[in-house]
Design an enzyme around this catalytic site. Structure first.
Site, short mmCIF file in Angstrom:
data_model
loop_
_atom_site.label_atom_id
_atom_site.label_comp_id
_atom_site.label_asym_id
_atom_site.label_seq_id
_atom_site.Cartn_x
_atom_site.Cartn_y
_atom_site.Cartn_z
N ASN A 1 0.83 -1.20 0.00
CA ASN A 1 0.00 0.00 0.00
C ASN A 1 0.87 1.25 0.00
O ASN A 1 0.54 2.26 -0.63
CB ASN A 1 -0.91 0.02 1.23
N PHE A 2 1.97 1.18 0.72
CA PHE A 2 2.89 2.32 0.81
C PHE A 2 3.41 2.68 -0.58
O PHE A 2 3.39 3.85 -0.99
CB PHE A 2 4.06 1.96 1.73
N CYS B 1 12.55 -26.05 -2.94
CA CYS B 1 13.49 -27.15 -2.70
C CYS B 1 13.11 -28.29 -3.65
O CYS B 1 11.93 -28.62 -3.79
CB CYS B 1 13.38 -27.62 -1.25
N LEU C 1 -13.17 8.23 -3.05
CA LEU C 1 -13.12 9.45 -2.26
C LEU C 1 -11.78 10.14 -2.45
O LEU C 1 -10.74 9.48 -2.59
CB LEU C 1 -13.32 9.13 -0.77
N CYS D 1 17.46 -29.45 4.20
CA CYS D 1 18.04 -30.72 3.75
C CYS D 1 19.35 -30.56 3.00
O CYS D 1 20.07 -31.54 2.77
CB CYS D 1 17.04 -31.48 2.88
N LYS E 1 -12.71 4.03 7.98
CA LYS E 1 -12.66 3.62 6.57
C LYS E 1 -12.22 2.16 6.60
O LYS E 1 -11.04 1.86 6.76
CB LYS E 1 -11.66 4.47 5.79
N CYS F 1 18.66 -26.02 -0.09
CA CYS F 1 17.62 -25.88 0.92
C CYS F 1 18.26 -25.76 2.31
O CYS F 1 19.17 -26.52 2.64
CB CYS F 1 16.70 -27.10 0.88
N TYR G 1 2.12 1.80 -3.49
CA TYR G 1 1.02 2.20 -4.38
C TYR G 1 0.68 3.67 -4.17
O TYR G 1 0.56 4.44 -5.13
CB TYR G 1 -0.21 1.33 -4.13
N CYS H 1 12.92 -34.09 1.48
CA CYS H 1 13.30 -33.03 2.43
C CYS H 1 12.52 -33.18 3.73
O CYS H 1 11.30 -33.36 3.72
CB CYS H 1 13.03 -31.66 1.81
#
Length: 651
Positions: A25-26, A399, A74, A382, A97, A379, A28, A404
């Protein structure tokens, strides 16, 4: 400007129409403000700019309907002083909101007649049957005239946590309540909506014929409360009290259970607000206030890599602890490789962090951008090779080792979970011990724990009583259903609801289901190509089929009893689209068809008996396909008369 428009529209489409998040959101808001400023400077606004286009386009699977009056966005501000100036000496309502999905409800003669999502502001999706399952929505109201109101469908943080806690695989967990709510409200099957505890909070009254509200929004809210609606929390403010009211909301959000991303300020004087008119995109009688994100600068210390059951390895940023919104935070999910690379992270980089909606820690920006974090070649559990895969333009790390330990633990955890085999007494920690001690290698081994009784009763946390309870739970689990069994296998993207669809389609015959091809599976409504491919790929592996064969020998699978004498639709396939009148939902009609031996698929083919659509003249893709293939298009009434007859009791 073209680049910004493309990026913002892609983010909006992902967020609103596909229930996934590719941008915070920041970010955007930052890019939106930049675009808006450029439009002011140049005097140019592109035709597809998000500053003039609202929301998302309604998806194909739900019926569409045009709103009687456009639902505008809005105007917004992050300045408390600007809110105070905006009042112009007037009184106004300050309210939450809420961060969910906006829905328009229409009641006639005291009953819910229609529910439509906001959609793109002009056209929304009809979700009437789903709305009837909202936890707090009145089924009937005292007012008998036509009532139209708007509100927000939401899922609380506490319900969100409960739902996520039941999902074993990390990558399948929902990112935030808003995404979960959007997907829940727009389901084709309202049974799923009902299970998600969706709630509705009214925030605007559009029409109520014959009621005098004395030109006051506050009176409108009081009227809605009297009808049984939960109304968004609000307070009447004036210039000298608004700052105190904002501060009160700010304190409350720390413990507020309903997701909110700011406040809304609306003139109480209805006529005055309407006299102000509107801009091309915004009404002038209301304004949104978004919380100014509290940013803290810190240092990235490491990136942890967390493996899951399907092999997906999630990156998690670990940074020097900072105080944000009253709590100490030191970790934030990076979700996938694409986001990690987009931030150009490196150990020791200076980063800014914030809490999305003042709740969820996120990285806002990387101030250093050293771009030196290495994607693990092996990984972390594993030590076997990893691979980066791209799905829907999003890169993620996996992986490649089928053995694993992390995969095994997560797979067994899903297998014993409540919706799967429901074996009590086997926590993830206990399963990890059993695996490390060699008690279990595959699912069938769980039904032979008696061979290790001596060692188990000596384990910490166990004893004769705990062991006896575990064995009793294992024995109860032997008696199960085919959908539970299919879900318990942990096939990618196949939850319990999808497992039920698959089993119904193949008459609960496991052999037929195992041998089904992707085309046959893809025709099932609600399954689609991705799920079909995952199922076929799983069953194509000889080791999986052998494992399943050994597991089935331990089980007693209940098969639903079907009355062969009533299977009048046996061998026939149908497709359902659009809204219904006689049946409560498409799922209800689908169950009626299946009860009579028929099948319901998601797409029209040459094998389709008929397409059921009350709008027989519509230009929808399914209607076009049916006409092209000369498949009959029948209204619900025509279908009942021709195929159901005396069997129908939906009225």
């Amino acid at each position: 400007m073209k680049e910004l428009v493309a990026r913002l529209n892609e983010a909006s489409r992902a967020y609103y129409a596909e229930d996934r998040e590719i941008m915070s959101n920041f970010d955007y808001d930052r890019l939106y403000d930049e675009l808006e400023q450029l439009e002011k400077e140049t005097g140019v606004t592109l035709s597809n700019s998000p500053t003039i286009n609202i929301g998302y386009e309604a998806v194909e699977e739900l019926p569409k309907e045009r709103h009687e009056s456009p639902m505008l966005s809005l105007g917004k501000t992050k300045s408390r002083e600007e809110l105070q100036d905006w009042l112009q000496g007037k009184e106004a309502l300050l309210s939450w909101k809420l961060d969910g999905l906006t829905v328009v409800l229409t009641y006639r003669e005291g009953k819910l007649a229609k529910a439509v999502t906001r959609g793109n502001g002009e056209v929304g999706e009809v979700i009437t049957n789903n709305a009837r399952t909202f936890q707090n929505l009145p089924v009937s109201i005292a007012y008998q005239g036509e009532l139209v109101l708007r509100g927000e469908a939401v899922i609380t943080y506490s319900d969100f946590e409960k739902i996520n806690a039941e999902i074993v695989e990390e990558e399948a967990k929902y990112k935030n309540p808003r995404n979960l709510c959007s997907g829940s409200v727009r389901q084709l099957n309202n049974e799923i909506t009902a299970k998600r505890n969706v709630r509705f909070y009214a925030f605007a009254l559009v029409k109520a014929e014959g009621v005098d509200f004395f030109n006051s929004r506050m009176e409108q809210f009081s009227f809605l409360k009297e009808q049984g609606f939960d109304v968004v929390e609000h307070v009447l403010v004036k210039p000298e009290t608004i700052q105190e009211a904002i501060s009160a909301f700010e304190k409350k959000i720390e413990s507020y259970d309903v997701p909110s991303d700011g406040l809304v300020l609306s003139y109480d004087d209805i006529a005055y607000g309407q006299s102000l008119g509107r801009t091309a995109k915004f009404p002038r009688d209301s304004i949104a206030f978004k919380w100014a994100d509290e940013l803290r600068e810190t240092t990235l210390q490491e990136v942890e890599w967390s493996p899951s059951r399907t092999g997906l390895i999630n990156p998690i940023a670990v940074f020097e602890p900072v105080e944000l919104e009253g709590t100490t935070v030191s970790r934030a999910s990076l979700h996938n490789i694409s986001i990690l690379r987009g931030l150009k992270l490196g150990i020791g980089d200076k980063i800014t962090v914030y809490k999305a909606n003042m709740i969820i820690p996120q990285i806002a920006q990387n101030l250093t951008c050293s771009d030196s974090v290495e994607i693990p070649a092996v990984c972390p559990v594993c030590g076997k090779e990893t691979v980066v895969k791209s799905v829907n333009d999003t890169e993620s790390l996996y992986c490649t080792n089928p053995a694993c330990t992390a995969k095994k633990i997560k797979a067994f955890t899903l297998f014993v979970s409540r919706d799967a085999m429901n074996i009590d007494g086997l926590s993830e920690a206990t399963l990890e011990k059993f695996i490390s001690m060699g008690f279990i290698h595959e699912f069938a081994d769980l039904f032979h724990l008696s061979a290790h009784k001596g060692q188990i009763v000596e384990m910490e946390g166990f004893g004769e009583k705990s062991y006896a309870n575990l064995e009793a739970s294992v024995e109860r689990a032997r008696k199960t259903t085919l959908p539970r069994l299919i879900y318990s296998l942990g096939i990618a993207n196949i939850g319990l609801a999808n497992a039920k669809m698959l089993c119904r389609q193949f008459d609960y015959k496991l052999d037929a289901l195992m041998d089904a091809d992707a085309e046959a599976l893809g025709e099932i409504e609600g399954i689609g190509e991705v799920i079909a491919a995952a199922f076929v790929d799983y069953m194509a592996q000889p080791e999986n089929r052998d494992m399943l064969e050994r597991l089935v020998k331990e089980l007693e699978i209940e098969i639903p009893v079907i009355d062969a004498g009533s299977l009048s639709l046996s061998g026939l396939s149908f497709v359902i689209t659009g809204s219904l009148n006689h049946y409560g939902s498409r799922n209800e009609l689908k169950e009626e068809i299946e009860k009579l031996g028929g099948k319901v698929t998601g797409s029209v083919t040459g094998k389709t008996e008929c397409l059921i659509n009350n709008d027989v003249t519509s230009s929808s893709s399914k209607n076009k396909k049916a006409k092209e293939l000369q498949v009959p298009i029948l209204s619900e009434e025509e279908f009942i008369q021709k195929y159901v007859g005396g069997n129908n009791d939906a009225d």
